[in-house]
Scaffold this active site. Structure first.
Site: not given
Ligand code: NVA
Ligand code: CP
Length: 329
Positions: A136, A229, A133, A270, A106, A315
């Protein structure tokens, strides 16, 4: 379906049949877990979990899923490794691939996870980048399938910043699976044209459609799924909050939006979500900009139409399916 040895970097790399296969496997693994039937055929293997951004769901899902499958895990946190600071991605890939059977990443640009995959001889799984993602998506598709029994023909509306990982990925997943995807946002938040063109081509094959609109009423009319989101994603500067709040407040998911959708419609997110002031950032922004909620009202978030916690649980089951399929469980 044989996905052994494959990376999981974006759903663009997978056919609708492969995505469907992963969803079926996830549903099977979920059922077994509920019945207490162990599936730990990957005993003796280990996976590395690299997180250059923070996480609750993704990290916990990878850890629980790996442990359920019989595997060991090593968590590398945003501060605690040499990656990128003292050691290149190319070297990291070759080091970790010598010790682990799979690597989750990540972080920031998609090109980083692509590079990791290029130099790793073991599968690499994308646990979120700025652009995509994909794990997800499997959870979201499984949740929609559990609710309605099918994906083809489902009308999914994404409200908010549709240029980033969630908007992009939902457009790809919908287009691949024959769904009708609408991005509902001010024009400057529409996904980039190149990706829209790629998704249009997937949609032509699958019977899906892609619509981009600024019109909330038209977008939410008869929707099956309304999705949003956070307005500011991880890694973005605090300075963008003011503009985002100004631009995206009309695109908040409200009761009116849900009432304009089908009576059977569900709300997905998400997570994490700013639906109240019970978080540090939510409170700070709330006080600064006189808000009590951001991308979704607390009323919708807590309503009977909300499936966000079912989605969060999925998830784990879907990430388990990705590891099981690519490692040959
Ligand atoms: N768009 C958000 C998604 C988090 C799961 C981010 O990248 O922070
Ligand atoms: N939805 C998601 O990816 O959550 P986290 O950032 O907590 O992993």
């Amino acid at each position: 379906m044989n996905l052994v040895g494959r990376d999981f970097l974006t759903l663009k790399d997978f056919t609708p049949e492969e995505i469907d296969g992963l969803l079926k496997l996830a549903a099977e693994l979920k059922e077994k877990k509920k019945k207490g039937i162990p599936v730990d055929t990957l005993r003796g293997k280990n996976v590395a979990l690299i997180f250059e951004k923070t996480s609750t769901r993704t990290r916990c899902s990878f850890e629980v899923a790996a442990h359920d499958l019989g595997m060991g895990t090593t968590y590398l946190d945003p501060q605690g490794s040499q990656i990128g600071k003292k050691e290149s991605i190319k070297d990291t890939a070759r080091v970790l691939a010598g010790m682990y059977e799979g690597i989750e990443y990540r972080g920031f640009g998609q090109e980083i996870v692509e590079e990791l995959a290029k130099y790793s001889k073991v599968p690499v799984w994308n646990g979120l980048t700025n652009e995509y993602h994909p794990t997800q998506m499997l959870a979201d598709m499984l949740t929609i399938q559990e609710e309605f029994g099918y994906l083809k023909g489902i009308r999914l509306v994404y409200m908010g910043d549709a240029r980033y990982n969630m908007g992009n990925s939902l457009m790809i997943a919908s287009a691949k699976m024959g769904m009708h995807f609408t991005a509902c946002a001010p024009k400057k938040y529409f996904p980039n044209q190149k990706l829209v063109a790629e998704c249009d081509a997937y949609a032509k094959e699958s019977g899906g459609t892609i619509t981009l609109t600024e019109d909330v009423k038209a977008a939410t009319k008869d929707a099956d799924v309304i999705y949003t989101d956070v307005w500011v994603s991880m890694g973005e500067p605090d300075a963008v909050w003011e503009e985002r709040i100004h631009d995206l407040t009309p695109y908040r998911v409200t009761r009116e939006a849900m009432e304009n959708a089908k009576p059977t419609a569900i709300f997905l997110h998400c997570l994490p979500s700013f639906h109240d002031l019970k978080t540090k950032i939510g409170k700070e922004m709330g006080e600064r900009f006189h808000l009590t909620e951001m991308e979704v009202t607390d009323e919708v978030f807590e309503s009977d139409q909300s499936r966000v916690f079912e989605e969060a649980e999925n998830r784990m089951h879907t990430i388990k399916a990705v590891m099981a399929a690519t490692l040959g469980a």
